[in-house]
Design a protein around this motif. Sequence first.
Motif, PDB file in Angstrom:
ATOM      1  N   ARG A  22      -3.713  -6.650 -10.134  1.00 59.63           N
ATOM      2  CA  ARG A  22      -3.847  -6.073  -8.633  1.00 59.63           C
ATOM      3  C   ARG A  22      -5.350  -5.768  -9.136  1.00 59.63           C
ATOM      4  O   ARG A  22      -6.552  -6.011  -7.736  1.00 59.63           O
ATOM      5  CB  ARG A  22      -3.076  -5.907  -7.606  1.00 59.63           C
ATOM      6  CG  ARG A  22      -3.901  -5.282  -6.564  1.00 59.63           C
ATOM      7  CD  ARG A  22      -2.335  -5.263  -5.308  1.00 59.63           C
ATOM      8  NE  ARG A  22      -2.296  -5.235  -4.383  1.00 59.63           N
ATOM      9  CZ  ARG A  22      -1.421  -5.394  -3.195  1.00 59.63           C
ATOM     10  NH1 ARG A  22      -0.497  -4.799  -3.516  1.00 59.63           N
ATOM     11  NH2 ARG A  22      -2.171  -4.906  -2.202  1.00 59.63           N
ATOM     12  N   ARG A  23      -5.183  -4.797  -9.413  1.00 61.76           N
ATOM     13  CA  ARG A  23      -6.536  -3.794  -9.663  1.00 61.76           C
ATOM     14  C   ARG A  23      -8.047  -4.552  -9.513  1.00 61.76           C
ATOM     15  O   ARG A  23      -8.763  -4.420  -8.646  1.00 61.76           O
ATOM     16  CB  ARG A  23      -6.896  -2.571 -10.156  1.00 61.76           C
ATOM     17  CG  ARG A  23      -6.395  -1.058  -9.107  1.00 61.76           C
ATOM     18  CD  ARG A  23      -6.250   0.069  -9.972  1.00 61.76           C
ATOM     19  NE  ARG A  23      -6.098  -0.017 -11.607  1.00 61.76           N
ATOM     20  CZ  ARG A  23      -4.917  -0.015 -12.674  1.00 61.76           C
ATOM     21  NH1 ARG A  23      -4.398  -0.154 -11.660  1.00 61.76           N
ATOM     22  NH2 ARG A  23      -4.928   0.105 -13.834  1.00 61.76           N
ATOM     23  N   GLU A  26      -9.165  -6.942  -5.985  1.00 59.12           N
ATOM     24  CA  GLU A  26      -9.434  -5.701  -5.364  1.00 59.12           C
ATOM     25  C   GLU A  26     -10.705  -6.032  -5.581  1.00 59.12           C
ATOM     26  O   GLU A  26     -11.414  -5.689  -4.486  1.00 59.12           O
ATOM     27  CB  GLU A  26      -8.524  -4.910  -5.255  1.00 59.12           C
ATOM     28  CG  GLU A  26      -7.374  -4.898  -4.777  1.00 59.12           C
ATOM     29  CD  GLU A  26      -6.476  -3.507  -4.376  1.00 59.12           C
ATOM     30  OE1 GLU A  26      -6.493  -2.441  -5.266  1.00 59.12           O
ATOM     31  OE2 GLU A  26      -4.819  -3.133  -3.488  1.00 59.12           O
ATOM     32  N   ASP A  27     -10.800  -5.511  -6.804  1.00 60.89           N
ATOM     33  CA  ASP A  27     -12.803  -5.589  -7.000  1.00 60.89           C
ATOM     34  C   ASP A  27     -13.025  -7.143  -7.084  1.00 60.89           C
ATOM     35  O   ASP A  27     -14.405  -7.048  -6.706  1.00 60.89           O
ATOM     36  CB  ASP A  27     -13.173  -4.781  -8.108  1.00 60.89           C
ATOM     37  CG  ASP A  27     -12.120  -3.348  -8.889  1.00 60.89           C
ATOM     38  OD1 ASP A  27     -12.488  -2.482  -7.418  1.00 60.89           O
ATOM     39  OD2 ASP A  27     -11.960  -2.962  -9.775  1.00 60.89           O
ATOM     40  N   GLY A  31     -12.537  -6.035  -1.947  1.00 61.78           N
ATOM     41  CA  GLY A  31     -12.210  -4.969  -0.929  1.00 61.78           C
ATOM     42  C   GLY A  31     -11.464  -6.263   0.766  1.00 61.78           C
ATOM     43  O   GLY A  31     -10.526  -6.148   1.202  1.00 61.78           O
ATOM     44  N   LEU A  33      -8.985  -8.464  -0.102  1.00 66.10           N
ATOM     45  CA  LEU A  33      -7.529  -8.915  -1.056  1.00 66.10           C
ATOM     46  C   LEU A  33      -6.493  -8.562  -0.095  1.00 66.10           C
ATOM     47  O   LEU A  33      -6.358  -6.979   0.219  1.00 66.10           O
ATOM     48  CB  LEU A  33      -7.722  -8.920  -2.035  1.00 66.10           C
ATOM     49  CG  LEU A  33      -5.998  -9.108  -2.522  1.00 66.10           C
ATOM     50  CD1 LEU A  33      -6.350 -10.507  -3.222  1.00 66.10           C
ATOM     51  CD2 LEU A  33      -5.931  -7.567  -4.034  1.00 66.10           C
ATOM     52  N   THR A  34      -5.943  -8.925   1.041  1.00 72.23           N
ATOM     53  CA  THR A  34      -5.089  -8.913   1.666  1.00 72.23           C
ATOM     54  C   THR A  34      -3.995  -8.345   0.918  1.00 72.23           C
ATOM     55  O   THR A  34      -3.702  -9.214   0.037  1.00 72.23           O
ATOM     56  CB  THR A  34      -4.288  -9.232   2.975  1.00 72.23           C
ATOM     57  OG1 THR A  34      -4.361 -10.534   2.743  1.00 72.23           O
ATOM     58  CG2 THR A  34      -5.853  -9.552   3.561  1.00 72.23           C
ATOM     59  N   TRP A  38      -2.250 -10.779  -1.948  1.00 75.16           N
ATOM     60  CA  TRP A  38      -2.013 -10.835  -3.358  1.00 75.16           C
ATOM     61  C   TRP A  38      -0.240 -10.930  -3.670  1.00 75.16           C
ATOM     62  O   TRP A  38       0.289 -11.925  -4.958  1.00 75.16           O
ATOM     63  CB  TRP A  38      -1.714  -8.637  -3.681  1.00 75.16           C
ATOM     64  CG  TRP A  38      -0.638  -8.307  -4.520  1.00 75.16           C
ATOM     65  CD1 TRP A  38      -0.292  -8.202  -4.961  1.00 75.16           C
ATOM     66  CD2 TRP A  38      -1.842  -8.794  -5.835  1.00 75.16           C
ATOM     67  NE1 TRP A  38       0.326  -7.846  -6.519  1.00 75.16           N
ATOM     68  CE2 TRP A  38      -0.611  -8.181  -7.327  1.00 75.16           C
ATOM     69  CE3 TRP A  38      -1.842 -10.264  -6.997  1.00 75.16           C
ATOM     70  CZ2 TRP A  38      -1.028  -8.715  -8.841  1.00 75.16           C
ATOM     71  CZ3 TRP A  38      -2.710  -9.902  -8.186  1.00 75.16           C
ATOM     72  CH2 TRP A  38      -1.366  -9.154  -9.344  1.00 75.16           C
TER      73      TRP A  38
END
Length: 180
Positions: A22-23, A26-27, A31, A33-34, A38
Amino acid sequence: MSLVVRTVHTADLTPGERAEARRLMEDVFEGGLTPEDWDHCLGGLHVLGREGGELVGHAALVQRHLGYDGRVLRAGYVEGLGVRADRRRRGYAGVLMAEAERVIDAAYDLGALGASEDGMPFYRQRGWLPWTGPTSALTPGGVVRTEEEDGWILVRPGAVALDTAGGALTVYDWRDGDVW
């Protein structure tokens, strides 16, 4: 270094691997990625790419049901494909997609995905075809046209013959966030 690929179901990810994936997403999506984005990656297979033990790439493959020509087809739907910024342009996305495509070809009627403007050339080069016919979604309120998705949905034909221009495609699996 070379990319080490592991394909694993969401249920078999350790909590640490799940958080790490998930991290990374997001990277990758900077920013954008809602929580729903996910969530769309969960419940199927994850293709994880590691270099030197670090997670540098991810793709998810989930089953979706698509209506076409009076039939319901099982689609391997690609979500969350991304490679860490400092590892791009090394062919890693292609390696991850090759694994997802192997599974699609062996287990589903077709492949499908919603492409971004940046991703469109990558998928087209791999043989994915734009669905140029109308798209729609089965929602809690009934079937609704999804004109904003027309031309952005790509398919990977499989065992079922598809007319990507003449037929309508309906996604039957309602979900929060982007339906496609």
